[in-house]
Design an enzyme around this catalytic site. Sequence first.
Site, PDB file in Angstrom:
ATOM      1  N   GLU A  71     -25.816  -9.719 -33.670  1.00 45.41           N
ATOM      2  CA  GLU A  71     -25.296  -9.509 -34.952  1.00 45.41           C
ATOM      3  C   GLU A  71     -24.221 -10.168 -35.014  1.00 45.41           C
ATOM      4  O   GLU A  71     -23.115 -10.074 -34.208  1.00 45.41           O
ATOM      5  CB  GLU A  71     -25.161  -7.953 -35.004  1.00 45.41           C
ATOM      6  CG  GLU A  71     -24.802  -7.482 -36.567  1.00 45.41           C
ATOM      7  CD  GLU A  71     -24.634  -6.207 -36.725  1.00 45.41           C
ATOM      8  OE1 GLU A  71     -24.861  -5.460 -37.749  1.00 45.41           O
ATOM      9  OE2 GLU A  71     -24.473  -5.628 -35.714  1.00 45.41           O
ATOM     10  N   GLU A  89     -26.181  -1.747 -31.637  1.00 46.77           N
ATOM     11  CA  GLU A  89     -27.348  -0.778 -31.726  1.00 46.77           C
ATOM     12  C   GLU A  89     -28.765  -1.518 -31.645  1.00 46.77           C
ATOM     13  O   GLU A  89     -29.506  -1.180 -32.172  1.00 46.77           O
ATOM     14  CB  GLU A  89     -27.283  -0.142 -32.981  1.00 46.77           C
ATOM     15  CG  GLU A  89     -27.582  -1.277 -34.317  1.00 46.77           C
ATOM     16  CD  GLU A  89     -26.162  -1.730 -34.946  1.00 46.77           C
ATOM     17  OE1 GLU A  89     -26.110  -2.169 -36.146  1.00 46.77           O
ATOM     18  OE2 GLU A  89     -24.932  -1.777 -34.107  1.00 46.77           O
ATOM     19  N   ASN A  90     -28.723  -2.357 -30.435  1.00 43.29           N
ATOM     20  CA  ASN A  90     -30.303  -2.965 -30.364  1.00 43.29           C
ATOM     21  C   ASN A  90     -31.208  -1.635 -30.125  1.00 43.29           C
ATOM     22  O   ASN A  90     -31.078  -0.854 -29.123  1.00 43.29           O
ATOM     23  CB  ASN A  90     -30.261  -3.964 -28.940  1.00 43.29           C
ATOM     24  CG  ASN A  90     -28.841  -4.801 -28.981  1.00 43.29           C
ATOM     25  OD1 ASN A  90     -28.910  -5.569 -30.046  1.00 43.29           O
ATOM     26  ND2 ASN A  90     -27.924  -4.555 -28.144  1.00 43.29           N
ATOM     27  N   HIS A 138     -22.519   7.047 -32.293  1.00 44.29           N
ATOM     28  CA  HIS A 138     -22.393   6.063 -33.463  1.00 44.29           C
ATOM     29  C   HIS A 138     -23.855   5.165 -33.226  1.00 44.29           C
ATOM     30  O   HIS A 138     -24.527   4.746 -34.233  1.00 44.29           O
ATOM     31  CB  HIS A 138     -21.164   5.283 -33.607  1.00 44.29           C
ATOM     32  CG  HIS A 138     -21.275   4.141 -34.539  1.00 44.29           C
ATOM     33  ND1 HIS A 138     -20.560   4.316 -35.643  1.00 44.29           N
ATOM     34  CD2 HIS A 138     -21.551   2.974 -34.483  1.00 44.29           C
ATOM     35  CE1 HIS A 138     -20.324   3.106 -36.359  1.00 44.29           C
ATOM     36  NE2 HIS A 138     -21.217   2.540 -36.003  1.00 44.29           N
ATOM     37  N   GLU A 139     -23.751   4.691 -32.053  1.00 43.83           N
ATOM     38  CA  GLU A 139     -24.982   3.615 -31.930  1.00 43.83           C
ATOM     39  C   GLU A 139     -26.405   4.132 -31.869  1.00 43.83           C
ATOM     40  O   GLU A 139     -27.342   3.586 -32.460  1.00 43.83           O
ATOM     41  CB  GLU A 139     -24.808   2.925 -30.397  1.00 43.83           C
ATOM     42  CG  GLU A 139     -23.574   2.303 -30.312  1.00 43.83           C
ATOM     43  CD  GLU A 139     -23.233   1.166 -31.375  1.00 43.83           C
ATOM     44  OE1 GLU A 139     -24.148   0.820 -31.835  1.00 43.83           O
ATOM     45  OE2 GLU A 139     -22.178   1.366 -31.895  1.00 43.83           O
ATOM     46  N   HIS A 145     -27.614   4.838 -35.256  1.00 51.51           N
ATOM     47  CA  HIS A 145     -28.126   3.556 -35.820  1.00 51.51           C
ATOM     48  C   HIS A 145     -29.718   3.361 -35.756  1.00 51.51           C
ATOM     49  O   HIS A 145     -30.285   2.582 -36.239  1.00 51.51           O
ATOM     50  CB  HIS A 145     -27.460   2.263 -35.184  1.00 51.51           C
ATOM     51  CG  HIS A 145     -26.218   1.780 -35.963  1.00 51.51           C
ATOM     52  ND1 HIS A 145     -26.163   1.533 -37.386  1.00 51.51           N
ATOM     53  CD2 HIS A 145     -25.334   1.457 -35.571  1.00 51.51           C
ATOM     54  CE1 HIS A 145     -24.917   1.252 -37.666  1.00 51.51           C
ATOM     55  NE2 HIS A 145     -24.356   1.160 -36.533  1.00 51.51           N
ATOM     56  N   GLU A 184     -23.272   0.734 -41.158  1.00 52.94           N
ATOM     57  CA  GLU A 184     -22.030   1.144 -40.514  1.00 52.94           C
ATOM     58  C   GLU A 184     -21.460   2.412 -41.010  1.00 52.94           C
ATOM     59  O   GLU A 184     -20.878   3.213 -40.282  1.00 52.94           O
ATOM     60  CB  GLU A 184     -20.920   0.168 -40.445  1.00 52.94           C
ATOM     61  CG  GLU A 184     -21.759  -1.224 -39.668  1.00 52.94           C
ATOM     62  CD  GLU A 184     -21.968  -0.830 -38.375  1.00 52.94           C
ATOM     63  OE1 GLU A 184     -21.747   0.006 -37.599  1.00 52.94           O
ATOM     64  OE2 GLU A 184     -22.817  -1.974 -37.585  1.00 52.94           O
TER      65      GLU A 184
END
Length: 857
Positions: A133, A270-271, A303-304, A307, A326
Site C-alpha cells: 500500500e 492490514e494484509n 486497528h489492523e 481492517h 483508515e
Amino acid sequence: MPEDDFRLPRHVVPRRYELRIEPDLETATFYGTVAVAVDLLEASTEMVCHAADLEIDGAWLAGPGGTRVEAEPRLDAQAERLTLALVSTAAPGDWTVHVGFRGVLNDKLAGFYRSVYTDPSGAERVIATTQMEATDARRVFPCWDEPDRKAVFAVTLVVAEGLLAVSNGGVATETPTGDGRVAVRFADTVPMSTYLVALVVGPLEATEPLDVDGVALRVVHVPGKAHLAPFALEVAAFCLRWFRDYYGIAYPGDKCDLVALPDFAFGAMENLGAITFREQVLLVDPEAVAQAELQRVADVVAHELAHMWFGDLVTMRWWNGLWLNEAFATFMEVAAVDAFRPEWRRWDAFATERAAAFAVDSLASTRPVEYPVRSPEEAEGMFDVLTYQKGASVLRMLEQYLGAEAFREGIRRYLAAHAYANAETTDLWDAIEEASGEPVRRIMDAWIFQGGYPLVGVSAGESGVRLDQRRFGFSGGGAAGPAAWPVPALVAGGGSAPRRVLLDQDGVDLDLPNGAGTGGGADDPPVVVNAGGHGFYRVRYSVDLLARLRRSLASLAPVERALLVDDTWASVLAGDTPASGFLDLAGGFSSESDHTVWATLAGALGAIDHLLDGEARTHFARWLRGLAGPALDRLGWQPEPGEDERTRQTRGLVITLAGTLGDDHEVVARARKLHADYLARPASVDPDVAAAALAVVAAHGSAGDYDQVWERSRTSASPQEATRYLYALARFPDDHLARRTLASTLTDDVRSQNAPFVVGRLLANRDAGATAWAFVEDSWDAMLRRFPDNAIPTMLGGVTALSTPALADRVDAFLAEHPVPQGARTIEQHRERLRVNVALRAREAGPVAEWLAAREA
C-alpha cells in the site's frame, strides 16, 4: 498528467492471479511468473497493466482451445505501466495473461524489500518482505494495481529449505524442488485488492496456532522473541471475536498471522491473513513497559484486525475513499480497546489524538477528509491525521448523536451489501441513514467534503442558551473561506441528561431545565456544549457561562475539562485569548488527577516554553513547579498497591513536566538516581516512572549520560525500550551531542524506519532545533535516498517549532524550493503552522514575560 493517465483501461477485468515468486536472499533478487485470468470485454490489440522497477522476461496470452497470442512487453517507467502489444487481435472472452519478471529486493521498505537483523552469534540475517500500500504491488509483480480490481490470489513462494514462508492464505502444500528449496503453495484468497497481497520469507519462527473459534492465530517473529508474543495474541483473540460480533460477519480469511518485522516503514499493514507490524507495536512484555507503550500495542493490533472487515472485505473504490478504511479502523481500534480494557478509558485518551487533527484542520491549508486523488503521490498524501484522527472523530460524533445501536446496524448493512467488493463514502451514509432514520448523508457530507470545523458560540437566552457557529481558524496563517456545518451536538445543563441538537447554519435557541443558561448567580448550574467530549468542534462560551464552568470544574467529566483547556489554548492560537488568560486557567489545575487533562496541559505549556528565553523562562519554570509540584506530592514516586494504569501514566507525565519544563532540581536529582537504579535492576522501578526519569535525564544530559542512553538503545532486547532510548537521544540539549545523533541517522547505527522520527524530534528540540535544521539542509539528498518516502512529511513536522523569524524564513524558503510530492499538502500545512507559531511568538512572548514577572514581584 490528465486523470485518465493514472487509471488503467477498464476493458480488462482481472479475476485470478497464479503468482509464483522465487526470492534469493543472498543476492537480494527475485524471479517470478504470473498468470492472470482476465475477462476481456472488447477486442484488443494490447493490454495495459502496472509494473515498476521490474525487468520483463516475456509475455503471452492463452485463450480458449489452447489459443496462444504472443505479446511484446513495453515498459513505461514514468507511468509505471506495462503494455503488452499483441501480435494479433484478442477477441472478447476469457484469457490468461502470462508474464515472467525479475526484480531487486530493495532497501526502501516498499514493494519487495530486505529487512535485516543480527542473530545471537552476531551474524546478519535477511528477511524478504512486502509493503504494497498504496501503489507498490506493481513493484513486486505485474498487476492491475487499483483497489477496485479485486481478484483471487493463488500464491506460491519458492524458498530455501529451513526458511519460513508466509502469505495471505494458509499453507496448502510444500513440495521440495530438488535443489535445496521448497515450493510453498498457499490456499486461494478471497477476492481482494492487490495492495493487500503479502509475501514474507526468512529465518523466522511462529508461535503455535491459537484456535479462535476456528481461526488459526499466530505471531511470527525472529528467533528468541516468542516470550514477547502472548499479549498480542490475547488482544488479537479478543478482537477477532469482538469484531465478529460487532459486524455480524465471520472473519473473512482462513487464518490470521501477525508478523513482526525488524524493518517496517509504517506502524503495521492490514494484509488479509498476514498482517505485518513493526516489532515495537506487536512484541511486548506487559510488565516491563510504560502504559502508553502497552496501549500502543493493543491499539495497533485492534486497528489492523478491524481492517479485515472494513478495508479488506469491503474496500474503497478508489484512493479518494482511503479515509473510509483508515478512519473507521481508527474508530474501531478505540472502541475495541475500550471493550478490552475498560479501565484504560480509551475514549478519554482519544481526546489528545483528536487534538492533532484539530491543529491541522484549524489551518487555511487544511483539506477535506475526502478529496479527488489522481496520482500515486496524491494517494500517499492521504495517510495523515485528517484521514485517521479527524475521520475517526466525526464517526464517533455521529455514533454518539445517533446512538450506538443504530450506528452499528448501519455498519452491518453496509458491510453485508458490499462484501468482497468496493464502495463509496455515500454508500456508508445511506446504510446508516436507512438504519437510523436520520439525515445522515446531509449531515456527514459537510464534514467529509469540506475542510475545517466550526466554533460553536454559546450565550445566555431567555429560557436556555443560544447556539451559533462560525469557522474556526488560527491567526497568522492564511485566510480560510467561510463555511457552515450541520453540527450534531450534545448539550447538558440544569442537571439533565445531554440533549441532542442539530445546529444548522443559522443557529438555534435551546430551552434548558432549571434555568440553566439564564441566570448569573454563583450557584447557577453550568451549561456544557459538547457534553461527553465527542464532537469535532470547539466551543466559545460567553463570559458569564464560562465563569460558571470554571467554578464547576469538579462536576465536569475529565474529557470535558480537557476540552476546556484545549479550546482555550486554541483560542490563544487564534488570537482571541491572551496566553496569560490560558495560564490563569491552567493555574487552577494543580489538584487535577486525570491523565488526559494533564496531557492536554502539557502540550500547551510546552508551546509556551518555546516562546521564552532568559529570565522569563526561569520565571515560567518556577510557575510550572507551582502547578506540577502539588500533583507530584500527591501522586508520589511509586505506585500504590492496586493503583490503576492511568494514575501511573499521570505520575510519569507530572514527573516529566516538573523535571523538564519546571527545571526542578530535586526532581532531576531523584530522576537520575531512579534511572541508575533502572539500568542496574529494571524491575525495581515502575515502567512509567522509568520512562519519565529517562526523559528528565536526557533533557539535562551530559556526554556520559548520552553514552549510556546510546548503548541502551542498541543493546536492549525489548523493542519498546530500544525505541524509547533511541528517541531520548533527541532530548539532549547539547549541540555537539545533537550532531552525533543526526549523523547516526544516515548510518546503519539507526534503522531507516526510525531515523526520520529521530530527526523530527531534534527539529522540535528548543535548544538543538537550529542545528537539526542545518543538518536537514546539508543532508537533504542523503535523507531522501535512505529514509522511507512516507516518513519525510512526518519528519518535517518538527519544523513548526522553529519559530524565530530568521530561522522560520530559512525553513520556508527551503521547503518552497524542495518539494515533497508524496506529502505536498502536509508540507504546505507545516509551513502555515510555522507562520502561526511565528505570529504567536511576536504577539505573546512579551506579554507572557510581563505576566510572569508580575507574579514574581
